[in-house]
Design an enzyme around this catalytic site. Structure first.
Site, mmCIF file in Angstrom:
data_model
loop_
_atom_site.group_PDB
_atom_site.id
_atom_site.type_symbol
_atom_site.label_atom_id
_atom_site.label_comp_id
_atom_site.label_asym_id
_atom_site.label_seq_id
_atom_site.Cartn_x
_atom_site.Cartn_y
_atom_site.Cartn_z
ATOM 1 N N MET A 115 0.847 -1.196 0.000
ATOM 2 C CA MET A 115 0.000 0.000 0.000
ATOM 3 C C MET A 115 0.882 1.247 0.000
ATOM 4 O O MET A 115 0.431 2.341 0.331
ATOM 5 C CB MET A 115 -0.929 -0.011 1.217
ATOM 6 C CG MET A 115 -1.874 -1.219 1.186
ATOM 7 S SD MET A 115 -3.385 -0.994 2.108
ATOM 8 C CE MET A 115 -2.734 -0.755 3.746
ATOM 9 N N HIS A 135 9.490 -3.574 3.082
ATOM 10 C CA HIS A 135 8.982 -3.879 1.738
ATOM 11 C C HIS A 135 10.127 -4.298 0.814
ATOM 12 O O HIS A 135 10.007 -5.231 0.028
ATOM 13 C CB HIS A 135 8.312 -2.650 1.115
ATOM 14 C CG HIS A 135 7.095 -2.173 1.843
ATOM 15 N ND1 HIS A 135 7.078 -1.009 2.574
ATOM 16 C CD2 HIS A 135 5.856 -2.704 1.945
ATOM 17 C CE1 HIS A 135 5.879 -0.834 3.096
ATOM 18 N NE2 HIS A 135 5.115 -1.847 2.731
ATOM 19 N N GLY A 178 5.079 -10.140 4.552
ATOM 20 C CA GLY A 178 5.874 -10.024 5.776
ATOM 21 C C GLY A 178 5.236 -10.731 6.964
ATOM 22 O O GLY A 178 4.012 -10.752 7.102
ATOM 23 N N LYS A 221 5.244 -9.655 9.838
ATOM 24 C CA LYS A 221 4.640 -8.684 10.768
ATOM 25 C C LYS A 221 3.110 -8.777 10.728
ATOM 26 O O LYS A 221 2.455 -8.736 11.755
ATOM 27 C CB LYS A 221 5.081 -7.254 10.472
ATOM 28 C CG LYS A 221 4.577 -6.320 11.573
ATOM 29 C CD LYS A 221 5.000 -4.908 11.382
ATOM 30 C CE LYS A 221 4.256 -4.217 10.274
ATOM 31 N NZ LYS A 221 2.863 -3.857 10.604
ATOM 32 N N GLN A 231 -2.582 -11.985 8.219
ATOM 33 C CA GLN A 231 -2.739 -11.768 6.776
ATOM 34 C C GLN A 231 -1.939 -12.815 6.005
ATOM 35 O O GLN A 231 -2.453 -13.435 5.062
ATOM 36 C CB GLN A 231 -2.256 -10.359 6.430
ATOM 37 C CG GLN A 231 -1.994 -10.126 4.958
ATOM 38 C CD GLN A 231 -1.639 -8.685 4.646
ATOM 39 O OE1 GLN A 231 -2.496 -7.821 4.751
ATOM 40 N NE2 GLN A 231 -0.408 -8.402 4.252
ATOM 41 N N SER A 270 6.943 -0.246 9.897
ATOM 42 C CA SER A 270 5.566 -0.136 9.427
ATOM 43 C C SER A 270 5.386 1.246 8.821
ATOM 44 O O SER A 270 5.979 2.227 9.302
ATOM 45 C CB SER A 270 4.606 -0.295 10.615
ATOM 46 O OG SER A 270 3.327 0.185 10.262
ATOM 47 N N SER A 271 4.558 1.327 7.783
ATOM 48 C CA SER A 271 4.293 2.644 7.190
ATOM 49 C C SER A 271 3.623 3.550 8.220
ATOM 50 O O SER A 271 3.772 4.764 8.182
ATOM 51 C CB SER A 271 3.385 2.494 5.971
ATOM 52 O OG SER A 271 3.967 1.581 5.067
ATOM 53 N N ARG A 272 2.902 2.955 9.150
ATOM 54 C CA ARG A 272 2.180 3.745 10.154
ATOM 55 C C ARG A 272 3.110 4.375 11.198
ATOM 56 O O ARG A 272 2.696 5.277 11.915
ATOM 57 C CB ARG A 272 1.116 2.894 10.848
ATOM 58 C CG ARG A 272 -0.071 2.574 9.957
ATOM 59 C CD ARG A 272 -1.187 1.913 10.734
ATOM 60 N NE ARG A 272 -2.361 1.688 9.911
ATOM 61 C CZ ARG A 272 -2.556 0.597 9.167
ATOM 62 N NH1 ARG A 272 -1.652 -0.354 9.152
ATOM 63 N NH2 ARG A 272 -3.654 0.477 8.446
HETATM 64 O O1 PAF Z 1 0.038 -5.694 3.728
HETATM 65 C C1 PAF Z 1 -0.426 -4.803 2.977
HETATM 66 O O2 PAF Z 1 0.206 -3.773 2.721
HETATM 67 C C2 PAF Z 1 -1.810 -4.969 2.391
HETATM 68 O O3 PAF Z 1 -2.666 -5.576 3.290
HETATM 69 C C3 PAF Z 1 -1.833 -5.694 1.033
HETATM 70 C C4 PAF Z 1 -1.336 -7.129 1.168
HETATM 71 C C5 PAF Z 1 -0.966 -4.944 0.041
HETATM 72 C C6 PAF Z 1 -3.257 -5.745 0.491
HETATM 73 O O4 PAF Z 1 -3.789 -4.477 0.300
#
Ligand code: PAF
Length: 289
Positions: A30, A37, A146, A148, A152, A184-186
């Protein structure tokens, strides 16, 4: 690196690469890229010849409007980083391309009952739906996620198995800042003080490791000690500190063959997650975090 927004354009490029005998690696993101990443791209490069990345802030997976609105977006910076990391093709669709009055979704049963699934309504449906779409568009041989975001990653492995996607999923180690905060981007939203406070999440995992190494296997005792440690960082809220089975992601009373110990907590309005995989070995346990 080529940057393409539309689905047909992406398919053409990938067909060309495939015709040239290349295997396709894929890292969906994202955006607001960080070293975490880029490490996923590094891993994909080891197994494939042509790297595709997507940047799409997927509205469908945000249960909180403000989180979506404030999600950091800096495309030019991301493009430069991705190109340097060796990405060949960047897919940057927008909402109008990805969602045209959709009526079809990918949902998952018990695996999303606990951890983030219990706290972020509709989140995983959004994730699995968009990842399915991206897999159908890119048709990668290998895709890397990842550790993290462990729920997911395990969920995507299960989705790929259940729905017969011909893609190999790799789960990559967590990348951390120097002191231990999971990348994390956050993290961009955290003040200096909050970064120092959020480190207690990492310290709580270290605490769990020490307890497990000294023979503690009771989930209740481990999570109690972890919560106490996280409290030292004055979080605004702890969503969960949980020991679950690695395969089912259901809570367990005792550490077994393979588990995940996972944490989600808010510092200010920023929700951070982190986790550790605990595997029984011949002598003791291996904790990976
Ligand atoms: O982990 C992420 O950044 C998102 O959940 C993903 C896998 C790109 C799906 O939008």
């Amino acid at each position: 690196m080529e940057i393409i927004k539309d689905i047909n354009g992406i398919r053409e490029k990938i067909n060309e690469a495939r015709k040239a005998g290349k295997r396709i690696g894929f890292v969906p993101t994202m955006g607001y890229l960080h070293q975490g990443h880029l490490s996923l791209v590094e891993i994909a490069k080891k197994e494939t010849d042509y790297q595709v990345m997507s940047i799409f802030v997927n509205k469908m997976q945000f249960n909180d409007k403000n989180d979506y609105k404030n999600y950091p977006r800096e495309y030019e910076r991301d493009f430069a980083m991705a190109e340097k990391a060796g990405v060949d093709l960047m897919f940057t669709p927008d909402d109008e391309i990805m969602y045209i009055n959709p009526l079809t979704y990918v949902d998952m049963d018990s695996l999303t009952e606990h951890l983030c699934g219990a706290h972020r309504e509709g989140h995983f449906r959004g994730v699995f739906t968009v990842v399915s779409k991206l897999f159908n568009i890119v048709q990668p041989d290998v895709s890397v996620f990842g550790q993290k975001d462990i729920q997911q990653a395990i969920g995507i492995e299960k989705m790929v198995f259940d729905l017969n996607f011909p893609v190999k999923i790799i789960i990559a180690p967590i990348m951390r800042e120097k002191e231990g905060l999971a990348m994390s981007s956050r993290n961009k939203h955290l003040s200096e003080e909050q970064i120092a406070d959020a480190l207690y999440i990492y310290k709580s995992l270290q605490k769990a490791e020490v307890m497990i190494e000294s023979g503690e296997t009771e989930s209740g005792k481990i999570t109690f000690a972890m919560r106490k440690k996280i409290q030292q960082g004055k979080p605004d809220r702890i969503d969960y500190v949980s020991v679950v089975d690695y395969k089912t992601l259901q809570p367990v009373r005792k550490i077994g063959e393979k588990n995940v110990i996972a944490v989600a907590a808010y510092f200010g309005t920023t929700r951070l997650i982190d986790n550790m995989i605990v595997e029984k070995k011949e002598k003791g346990y291996l904790c990976t975090y």
